[in-house]
Motif scaffolding. Structure first.
Motif, PDB file in Angstrom:
ATOM      1  N   ASP A 162     -14.246   3.707 -16.223  1.00  0.00           N
ATOM      2  CA  ASP A 162     -14.114   4.153 -17.610  1.00  0.00           C
ATOM      3  C   ASP A 162     -15.444   4.709 -18.109  1.00  0.00           C
ATOM      4  O   ASP A 162     -15.487   5.757 -18.777  1.00  0.00           O
ATOM      5  N   TRP A 163     -16.549   4.041 -17.774  1.00  0.00           N
ATOM      6  CA  TRP A 163     -17.873   4.512 -18.202  1.00  0.00           C
ATOM      7  C   TRP A 163     -18.212   5.839 -17.530  1.00  0.00           C
ATOM      8  O   TRP A 163     -18.725   6.761 -18.183  1.00  0.00           O
ATOM      9  N   LEU A 164     -17.927   5.950 -16.237  1.00  0.00           N
ATOM     10  CA  LEU A 164     -18.201   7.195 -15.526  1.00  0.00           C
ATOM     11  C   LEU A 164     -17.404   8.355 -16.106  1.00  0.00           C
ATOM     12  O   LEU A 164     -17.914   9.467 -16.258  1.00  0.00           O
ATOM     13  N   HIS A 165     -16.151   8.085 -16.442  1.00  0.00           N
ATOM     14  CA  HIS A 165     -15.322   9.153 -17.014  1.00  0.00           C
ATOM     15  C   HIS A 165     -15.816   9.537 -18.406  1.00  0.00           C
ATOM     16  O   HIS A 165     -15.939  10.730 -18.727  1.00  0.00           O
ATOM     17  N   GLU A 166     -16.131   8.539 -19.218  1.00  0.00           N
ATOM     18  CA  GLU A 166     -16.552   8.806 -20.597  1.00  0.00           C
ATOM     19  C   GLU A 166     -17.886   9.540 -20.649  1.00  0.00           C
ATOM     20  O   GLU A 166     -18.149  10.304 -21.586  1.00  0.00           O
ATOM     21  N   THR A 167     -18.750   9.312 -19.661  1.00  0.00           N
ATOM     22  CA  THR A 167     -20.094   9.911 -19.696  1.00  0.00           C
ATOM     23  C   THR A 167     -20.232  11.064 -18.709  1.00  0.00           C
ATOM     24  O   THR A 167     -21.347  11.511 -18.452  1.00  0.00           O
ATOM     25  N   ARG A 168     -19.125  11.548 -18.181  1.00  0.00           N
ATOM     26  CA  ARG A 168     -19.201  12.564 -17.127  1.00  0.00           C
ATOM     27  C   ARG A 168     -19.852  13.849 -17.622  1.00  0.00           C
ATOM     28  O   ARG A 168     -20.391  14.619 -16.822  1.00  0.00           O
ATOM     29  N   ALA A 309     -23.794  24.912 -23.449  1.00  0.00           N
ATOM     30  CA  ALA A 309     -23.796  23.635 -22.771  1.00  0.00           C
ATOM     31  C   ALA A 309     -22.347  23.252 -22.534  1.00  0.00           C
ATOM     32  O   ALA A 309     -21.452  23.787 -23.175  1.00  0.00           O
ATOM     33  N   PRO A 310     -22.086  22.326 -21.615  1.00  0.00           N
ATOM     34  CA  PRO A 310     -20.695  21.951 -21.338  1.00  0.00           C
ATOM     35  C   PRO A 310     -20.019  21.377 -22.562  1.00  0.00           C
ATOM     36  O   PRO A 310     -20.635  20.725 -23.398  1.00  0.00           O
ATOM     37  N   ASP A 311     -18.714  21.604 -22.704  1.00  0.00           N
ATOM     38  CA  ASP A 311     -17.940  21.002 -23.792  1.00  0.00           C
ATOM     39  C   ASP A 311     -18.014  19.492 -23.689  1.00  0.00           C
ATOM     40  O   ASP A 311     -17.943  18.927 -22.593  1.00  0.00           O
ATOM     41  N   GLY A 312     -18.156  18.850 -24.817  1.00  0.00           N
ATOM     42  CA  GLY A 312     -18.184  17.388 -24.842  1.00  0.00           C
ATOM     43  C   GLY A 312     -19.548  16.816 -24.630  1.00  0.00           C
ATOM     44  O   GLY A 312     -19.726  15.615 -24.659  1.00  0.00           O
ATOM     45  N   ALA A 313     -20.596  17.630 -24.362  1.00  0.00           N
ATOM     46  CA  ALA A 313     -21.949  17.100 -24.153  1.00  0.00           C
ATOM     47  C   ALA A 313     -22.579  16.695 -25.466  1.00  0.00           C
ATOM     48  O   ALA A 313     -22.239  17.188 -26.511  1.00  0.00           O
TER      49      ALA A 313
END
Length: 313
Positions: A162-168, A309-313
C-alpha cells in the motif's frame, strides 16, 4: 560543506546516497559476503529505521524488482521480512567507512550498502555520508540465509505494498543551482564524447529520473542525442560541493550501440548496459521523471526549465 541540494515538491531537502548499482546472478551467496564479526552484525543500535527501509524498498521497487524475482509462493505470503547485518571487510587504516547487507527474502535479493567515511589527503577533502547507501543489488534465485546472523524486521505485506503504491509518484528533484551544474556537466561530457551530436545553439531536451535518498546516482535520458547519462559518486550528490570538487563519475551510454541483451556478450566490460536495464532507466526517466529543457549555451536566461512533472507528484 554546503547544504544538500535535492528538493521534493514540498521544498524539503534531502541528501542522496552512494555507489553504482549492478544486478548479478550468483550461485554461491557465501562468496559475496566478506568475513565479519558476528556481534557487530546484530547490534540493534545500528539497524536502519522504518523510513530508511521503506525508501530502500521503493528504490528496489522502481529499479530492480519484477515478477520473476518475487517469491513463487507470493500469494501465500502475508508479511515482508527485511534482515540486516553490518559487515567488516578489511579496509585502509584511515578508512572508517561502514558496510552492511540487507536481505529481502520476498524478492530473493541481497543489497550491499556503504556509509563512506574517509579522507582524500592529496585533495584535502573528506568523504562522509550521513547514512548507508546502495552499492550493489544482487538477485539470488536460490537465496539462503541464517536468521541468527541478522537483525530481522517484519512488516505486513499490505502495509508495504500500500505504501509503495501510494508513493509510487513521489519524486525528489535537484534544485535549480544543482540542475545548472548538472547541465554544465552534461554539456562538457557530451562535448568531449560526442561533439557530432552537440547543438550549442539549440535547447536540449532531457528527462531526469527521480533521485532516491538511498543511492548516490543521477540518471538522465538525453532525448536529443539518444543517450543515457549516469552520474555516481562515493560522496553526496545532493551536496553542491561534490559537483564543485568533481568527486563524481559520469558515463554516457549510446542507446543504439551500447546496449546488449546479456552481460555475457561483453564479459568484464562496463561500457555496456543490458536491454532490460536500459528499459528500466527509460521508464524512470520518461514515466516517473521530469522533462527538462536545457537552454542553448549563451542564452539570456540560462535557467533549466522544468516543463512538467508526473501527475500525482
Amino acid at each position: 560543506m554546503a547544504a544538500p541540494a535535492i528538493a521534493d515538491d514540498a521544498g524539503q531537502t534531502v541528501s542522496i546516497g552512494a555507489g553504482q548499482p549492478t544486478v548479478e546472478l550468483v550461485e554461491a551467496p557465501a562468496d559475496t559476503v566478506p568475513e565479519v564479526e558476528l556481534e557487530a552484525r546484530i547490534d540493534p543500535e545500528t539497524a536502519p529505521d522504518r523510513d530508511y527501509l521503506f525508501s530502500l524498498l521503493r528504490y528496489l521497487y522502481r529499479w530492480h524488482i519484477d515478477a520473476a524475482m518475487l517469491a513463487e509462493d507470493l500469494d501465500a505470503v502475508d508479511s515482508v521480512v527485511i534482515a540486516y547485518r553490518e559487515l567488516h571487510p578489511v579496509t585502509d587504516e584511515s578508512d572508517n567507512s561502514r558496510f552492511a547487507e540487507i536481505i529481502v527474502p520476498i524478492a530473493r535479493t541481497r543489497v550491499m550498502l556503504k556509509q563512506a567515511d574517509y579522507s582524500i589527503e592529496e585533495l584535502g577533502l573528506e568523504v562522509k555520508n550521513q547514512r548507508f547507501n546502495v552499492v550493489n543489488v544482487i538477485f539470488d534465485p536460490d537465496l539462503e540465509w541464517d536468521h541468527e546472523d541478522y537483525l530481522v524486521q517484519v512488516f505486513t505485506i499490505d502495509e508495504v505494498f500500500d505504501w509503495l503504491h501510494e508513493t509510487r509518484n513521489d519524486i525528489l528533484f535537484p534544485n535549480q543551482e544543482l540542475l545548472t551544474m548538472i547541465r554544465d556537466e552534461v554539456r562538457e561530457e557530451v562535448g568531449e564524447e560526442r561533439p557530432d551530436l552537440v547543438r550549442l545553439d539549440e535547447p536540449q531536451i532531457v528527462y531526469l529520473a527521480p533521485v532516491s535518498p538511498v543511492i548516490n546516482e543521477v540518471w538522465i535520458y538525453w532525448e536529443s542525442g539518444q543517450h543515457l547519462v549516469h552520474f555516481t559518486s562515493d560522496d553526496d550528490l545532493g551536496d553542491i560541493d561534490t559537483w564543485r570538487s568533481e568527486l563524481h563519475h559520469v558515463e554516457l551510454f549510446d542507446l543504439k550501440n551500447d546496449v546488449v541483451v546479456s552481460p555475457l556478450e561483453k564479459p568484464g566490460s562496463n561500457a555496456y548496459i543490458t536491454k532490460d536495464w536500459a528499459g528500466r532507466v527509460l521508464f524512470n526517466c520518461n514515466v516517473l521523471g521530469a522533462k527538462l529543457i536545457l537552454p542553448p549555451e549563451g542564452a539570456a536566461n540560462d535557467a533549466v526549465i522544468i516543463e512538467k512533472a508526473p501527475d500525482g507528484a
